[in-house]
Design an enzyme around this catalytic site. Structure first.
Site, short mmCIF file in Angstrom:
data_model
loop_
_atom_site.label_atom_id
_atom_site.label_comp_id
_atom_site.label_asym_id
_atom_site.label_seq_id
_atom_site.Cartn_x
_atom_site.Cartn_y
_atom_site.Cartn_z
N ALA A 135 8.37 -28.33 41.04
CA ALA A 135 8.21 -27.85 39.19
C ALA A 135 7.72 -27.53 39.00
CB ALA A 135 8.26 -29.23 39.08
N GLU A 145 8.94 -21.41 41.84
CA GLU A 145 8.05 -22.75 42.20
C GLU A 145 7.87 -22.86 43.01
OE1 GLU A 145 6.00 -23.49 39.11
OE2 GLU A 145 7.03 -21.94 37.57
N ARG A 154 -2.10 -35.55 36.96
CA ARG A 154 -1.58 -35.26 35.25
C ARG A 154 -2.19 -36.00 33.88
NH1 ARG A 154 1.52 -31.55 35.87
NH2 ARG A 154 3.61 -32.08 37.31
N GLU A 213 4.05 -23.02 44.41
CA GLU A 213 3.15 -24.57 44.35
C GLU A 213 3.28 -25.09 45.85
OE1 GLU A 213 5.10 -27.52 42.71
OE2 GLU A 213 4.69 -26.23 41.12
N GLU A 239 -2.77 -27.42 39.74
CA GLU A 239 -2.34 -26.86 41.11
C GLU A 239 -3.03 -26.33 42.14
OE1 GLU A 239 1.03 -23.81 40.73
OE2 GLU A 239 1.87 -25.03 38.91
N ARG A 279 12.17 -36.51 11.73
CA ARG A 279 12.00 -36.75 13.15
C ARG A 279 11.14 -35.09 13.77
NH1 ARG A 279 13.77 -40.72 10.85
NH2 ARG A 279 15.53 -41.85 11.63
#
Length: 185
Positions: free
Chosen positions: A79, A96, A67, A100, A145, A40
């Site tokens: 996140a 974080e 993204r 952010e 960001e 796998r």
């Protein structure tokens, strides 16, 4: 690679195909209960944290961020990845959130832990509810960001955005839904 519990499947080993700054890709070899050997593809990830940052007026902090895998912006809760060896998830979540959003949490409560995509990845995520927010300096990392925007949305409206398919990010859906449940909504 950790072995499965009580399933009769046994991990036999793995070979790394790619080692990146965020993930690595390996081929794992396993033996089934009947003796069949199989392989796998496995994506190894250091894990992640996410934070439902809730203001006193019941607005949540959402980030509109590009993204690359999707080629578009998504609306998400703050996140980040667990990229500091040995750092507790709560500490990563606080860091974080501050980097952010420029917000420090007076209190941080764990909502849930979950595995993101168990069919191919070992990523393990922690979701927190942050309250008692106060402003601090922002220290955004990375090009995405630096270009993201912060939106304050009433929690009930954010939940409606999930229902309408506007918010589709898994950690955000999970975090907002569980935060609402925790608050009795």
């Amino acid at each position: 690679m950790t072995g499965p519990r009580g399933t009769g499947f046994r991990p036999l080993g793995e070979r790394t195909l790619y080692e990146g700054s965020v993930i690595s890709l390996a081929i794992g070899t396993f033996e089934a209960p009947d003796g069949l050997r199989f392989e796998r593809e496995i994506v190894h990830h250091p894990g992640a944290v996410s934070v439902v940052a809730l203001h006193d007026d019941a607005r949540v902090v959402l980030l509109r961020q590009f993204r690359a895998p999707l080629g578009r912006e998504l609306l998400e809760i703050p996140a980040g990845k667990r990229d500091v060896e040995g750092e507790p998830p709560e500490v990563t979540a606080r860091r974080e959130l501050e980097e952010e959003t420029g917000l420090r949490a007076g209190s941080l409560e764990k909502l849930v832990e979950f595995h993101n995509s168990v069919g191919f990845s070992d990523e393990h995520s922690h979701v927190f509810l942050a309250r008692g927010l106060e402003s601090v300096a922002v220290d955004r990392q990375g090009v995405e960001e630096r270009h993201m925007t912060i939106e304050l949305v009433p929690l009930d409206e954010a939940l409606a955005m999930i229902d309408a398919g506007v918010i589709t990010d898994a950690k955000t859906v999970i975090g907002l839904t569980l935060a609402a449940r925790r608050l009795g909504r």
